[in-house]
Design a protein around this motif. Structure first.
Motif, short mmCIF file in Angstrom:
data_model
loop_
_atom_site.label_atom_id
_atom_site.label_comp_id
_atom_site.label_asym_id
_atom_site.label_seq_id
_atom_site.Cartn_x
_atom_site.Cartn_y
_atom_site.Cartn_z
N THR A 377 0.84 -1.18 0.00
CA THR A 377 0.00 0.00 0.00
C THR A 377 0.87 1.22 0.00
O THR A 377 1.97 1.23 0.52
CB THR A 377 -0.91 0.03 1.25
OG1 THR A 377 -0.08 0.00 2.41
CG2 THR A 377 -1.85 -1.14 1.26
N ALA A 378 0.36 2.28 -0.63
CA ALA A 378 1.08 3.54 -0.64
C ALA A 378 0.06 4.64 -0.56
O ALA A 378 -1.05 4.50 -1.03
CB ALA A 378 1.91 3.68 -1.91
N LYS A 387 -5.48 7.95 9.61
CA LYS A 387 -4.04 7.74 9.70
C LYS A 387 -3.40 7.85 8.31
O LYS A 387 -4.00 7.46 7.33
CB LYS A 387 -3.73 6.35 10.29
CG LYS A 387 -4.21 6.16 11.72
CD LYS A 387 -3.85 4.78 12.20
CE LYS A 387 -4.30 4.58 13.65
NZ LYS A 387 -3.97 3.21 14.14
N LEU A 390 0.37 3.93 4.19
CA LEU A 390 1.73 3.43 4.18
C LEU A 390 2.37 3.70 2.82
O LEU A 390 1.83 3.32 1.78
CB LEU A 390 1.76 1.94 4.47
CG LEU A 390 3.14 1.31 4.69
CD1 LEU A 390 3.79 1.86 5.95
CD2 LEU A 390 3.02 -0.20 4.76
N GLU A 392 5.65 3.00 0.44
CA GLU A 392 6.70 2.01 0.29
C GLU A 392 7.53 2.34 -0.93
O GLU A 392 6.99 2.54 -2.02
CB GLU A 392 6.09 0.62 0.16
CG GLU A 392 7.11 -0.51 0.08
CD GLU A 392 6.44 -1.87 -0.02
OE1 GLU A 392 6.89 -2.82 0.64
OE2 GLU A 392 5.46 -1.97 -0.78
N ASP A 419 7.49 4.53 13.64
CA ASP A 419 6.35 3.88 12.99
C ASP A 419 6.70 3.22 11.66
O ASP A 419 5.91 2.45 11.13
CB ASP A 419 5.24 4.91 12.76
CG ASP A 419 4.71 5.49 14.06
OD1 ASP A 419 4.38 6.68 14.07
OD2 ASP A 419 4.66 4.74 15.06
N GLY A 420 7.85 3.54 11.11
CA GLY A 420 8.23 2.95 9.83
C GLY A 420 9.20 1.80 10.01
O GLY A 420 9.54 1.41 11.12
N GLU A 421 9.64 1.26 8.88
CA GLU A 421 10.62 0.17 8.94
C GLU A 421 11.52 0.20 7.73
O GLU A 421 11.17 0.75 6.67
CB GLU A 421 9.91 -1.19 9.03
CG GLU A 421 9.10 -1.58 7.81
CD GLU A 421 8.47 -2.97 7.94
OE1 GLU A 421 8.14 -3.53 6.89
OE2 GLU A 421 8.33 -3.46 9.07
N ARG A 433 9.42 1.60 4.36
CA ARG A 433 7.97 1.60 4.55
C ARG A 433 7.67 2.54 5.71
O ARG A 433 8.14 2.34 6.82
CB ARG A 433 7.46 0.20 4.86
CG ARG A 433 7.75 -0.83 3.77
CD ARG A 433 7.12 -2.19 4.10
NE ARG A 433 7.50 -3.18 3.12
CZ ARG A 433 8.56 -4.00 3.25
NH1 ARG A 433 9.30 -3.91 4.35
NH2 ARG A 433 8.84 -4.86 2.32
N VAL A 434 6.87 3.55 5.41
CA VAL A 434 6.62 4.57 6.43
C VAL A 434 5.26 5.22 6.19
O VAL A 434 4.90 5.49 5.05
CB VAL A 434 7.75 5.63 6.40
CG1 VAL A 434 7.83 6.31 5.06
CG2 VAL A 434 7.57 6.65 7.50
N PRO A 435 4.49 5.44 7.24
CA PRO A 435 3.26 6.23 7.08
C PRO A 435 3.63 7.62 6.58
O PRO A 435 4.50 8.28 7.14
CB PRO A 435 2.67 6.28 8.49
CG PRO A 435 3.29 5.13 9.21
CD PRO A 435 4.67 4.98 8.63
N CYS A 436 2.97 8.06 5.52
CA CYS A 436 3.40 9.31 4.90
C CYS A 436 2.21 10.01 4.27
O CYS A 436 1.48 9.41 3.47
CB CYS A 436 4.48 9.03 3.84
SG CYS A 436 5.06 10.50 3.00
#
Length: 602
Positions: A377-378, A387, A390, A392, A419-421, A433-436
């Motif tokens: 997901t992006a 929120k 995500l 990527e 919150d990301g990885e 991968r990060v909420p953005c």
């Protein structure tokens, strides 16, 4: 001519008699007095015919200008000579400054003519190839007259803005640290392998031309007679020449005679999605917060931008078919946002070429897969319960460069946060991968730290070895070309294009979907590898010793045929077997494999 006399401020070019202009020759001939630096007087002495000569050494520029004005005011024709162009770090400005101090006026003062010449950036560029084909600047590293802090700011600005940079006066007997400090600044913004040209005494007897890299430039002799030309992010080295692309491949295909865009189409706004007019058009079309999202009716709608691929031959005819789609999912919003960035030319050069394969007008069909990859997901807006969705993306420090700088690692850690990885992959890139909520801002930050940015999913991935820590770098230009042209393009199924820089092939290019091995001055090509599974096998060797000027075209032809004829989700090795012949290369069945009952049960 003024009765007071005349000042001829003459640039005589690099020093070779063949490169001095006719007007400069005539101006020297008509002058009664020649004033110049010792070395410059010696260079043009064969052109003189008995004129009075006033020659001085270094740091005597002011006295030369004052003497020239004094003699001109006595009614003489006076030539003040400079190498290169007199208006580029030459005597023209100083002569005017001396006149200004005396209250000189054009209408009743000494007549002044500035005779242009070929400057060092031009003469040196001609010896290197074509390194100054795009926006460029000149910076003098001499801090005798300019504060070093000012020079640092100018180097920083030029480096961050991706200018081609010509450094004048890079080093002297006393000034040795300035070029070292400048290299350090540039390395914060540019790849260590950025091409650099060093030209000493261009078109003179002791001419020396060296093509090197930003990382290695200080290992060569650099002095006051050297001009240093540093490429930008798209500059490449081909057959020993430095070339900076102007951008023609955005619109044109350079190896065909008939272009996809006709002459009357080439200057239209829709054919230039990176232009200011196109950005303004998109801004007008962008829905306000809470408004319905406008997207095309479906996969059959052509893009209002130019292309659905980075290659010009894939450009579609411009149409304006749109329809209203409400209640769009976050993934669709993300796809459109990232596509708009690419089409608008706001992503890094390489990433933009890849991501522009998905124009926003076709988001409903391919946007999600192109941007975030299958199953990922992006987002640019928000996901469930407000929120951020995500985002990527894959990042790497370069095609062959495996070394992350401390600043790059710090940025990734900062961006990922709590919150990301971050996931390192066998494809020599880190998946972020990060909420953005703002991919544009994030991609811009990654670009500023010189990352290559790649979409995740069913795309073509170009990877390479480290070329023995860049000691065997003959094949680097090919790897970089493939990355720019093919990396990130949508594929029927995720496909690896791997290049190894020597016959050891220690990074396993022969196991990939498409493998290229540089060996003995040529390239060996392997097609249809399968890395995983109990029937894994190496790729089939289909050609050996392909010349460097042919390998990229051949690989691009293979890719084009796979994109055209491959079934959705069909891996390249299966496609190769099914069609039998790809780009003239015939498939041969791999040797029978031994049946093994895997412990894991797969």
């Amino acid at each position: 001519m003024s009765p007071l006399g005349k000042l001829l401020v003459i640039g005589f070019g690099p020093g070779d008699m063949e490169h001095i202009t006719k007007r400069a020759l005539d101006a020297l001939a008509e002058s009664e007095v020649i004033i110049g630096y010792n070395t410059y007087v010696d260079l043009i002495r064969p052109l003189l015919n008995g004129q009075e000569i006033v020659r001085t050494g270094m740091t005597e520029e002011v006295s030369r200008a004052q003497e020239a004005v004094r003699q001109a005011e006595m009614g003489k024709k006076v030539a003040v000579i400079s190498s290169g162009d007199a208006g580029v770090y030459g005597m023209a400005g100083l002569v005017y400054e001396v006149l200004m101090q005396k209250g000189w006026r054009r209408e009743d003062g000494v007549e002044v003519e500035v005779v242009p010449g070929i400057s060092a950036i031009q003469s040196c560029a001609s010896l290197l190839g074509a390194p100054v084909m795009h926006d460029a600047c000149t910076i003098s590293l001499s801090d005798h007259l300019t504060p070093w802090e000012t020079i640092v700011k100018r180097v920083e600005a030029a480096a961050s803005a991706d200018f081609v940079i010509a450094l004048y006066n890079p080093r002297s007997g006393r000034r040795t640290r300035q070029i070292v400090e400048t290299q350090s600044i540039l390395l914060r913004y540019r790849d260590p392998q950025t091409p650099v040209g060093l030209v000493k005494s261009a078109y003179r007897e002791r001419q020396q031309v060296i093509v090197t890299t930003l990382e290695d430039m200080l290992n060569h002799d650099i002095g006051m007679l050297t001009t240093v030309i540093i490429g930008n992010s798209s500059t490449t080295v081909y057959d020993g020449l430095i070339v900076t692309p102007r951008g023609y491949q955005r619109k044109y295909t350079l190896d065909v005679t008939e272009q996809a865009l006709k002459p009357h189409q080439r200057l239209r706004t829709e054919a230039e999605p990176w232009s200011l007019d196109a950005q303004e058009d998109r801004a007008l079309d962008t829905p306000q917060a809470g408004a319905a999202l406008t997207t095309p009716a479906g996969p059959s709608a052509s893009s209002a931008a130019v292309a659905t691929q980075a290659r010009p031959q894939a450009m579609a005819d411009v149409q304006a078919t749109t329809a209203v789609q409400t209640g769009a999912a976050p993934a669709s919003l993300a796809a459109e946002a990232l596509s708009r960035l690419a089409v608008g030319g706001k992503l890094p050069g390489e990433a933009n070429a890849r991501w522009s394969g998905q124009a926003p007008a076709d988001v409903s069909a391919v946007g999600t897969a192109a941007v975030a990859g299958a199953g990922a997901t992006a987002g640019t807006a928000t996901g469930g319960f407000g929120k951020p969705a995500l985002f990527e993306v894959g990042v790497s420090p370069g095609v062959g460069n495996k070394k992350f700088t401390a600043r790059q690692m710090a940025l990734l850690a900062e961006v990922a946060g709590d919150d990301g990885e971050l996931e390192y992959t066998p494809d020599h890139q880190i998946v972020l991968r990060v909420p953005c909520a703002d991919p544009e801002e994030l991609v811009g930050r990654l670009r500023d730290e010189r990352f290559i940015v790649m979409p995740i999913g069913d795309v073509f991935k170009v990877k390479a070895c480290d070329f023995c820590n860049m000691e065997k770098d003959d094949a680097v230009p090919v790897a970089e070309h493939l990355q720019v042209v093919l990396g990130g393009l949508q594929a029927p199924k995720e496909t690896s294009i791997a290049l190894n820089g020597c016959g050891m092939a220690c990074y396993g290019a022969v196991l990939e979907d498409i493998g290229i091995v540089y060996r003995k001055g040529g390239y060996d090509l392997f097609l249809g590898g399968k890395k995983f599974g109990r029937n894994a096998h190496a790729a089939q060797p289909v050609a050996e010793g392909i010349p460097g000027d042919q390998i990229t075209d051949i690989v691009e032809n293979v890719i084009a045929e796979y994109k055209e004829k491959g079934h959705p989700n069909e891996r390249f090795h299966k496609f190769f077997k099914r069609v039998g012949v790809v780009a003239g290369f015939r498939h041969e069945d791999a040797p029978a494999t031994v049946e093994v009952n895997a412990v894991c049960g797969d």
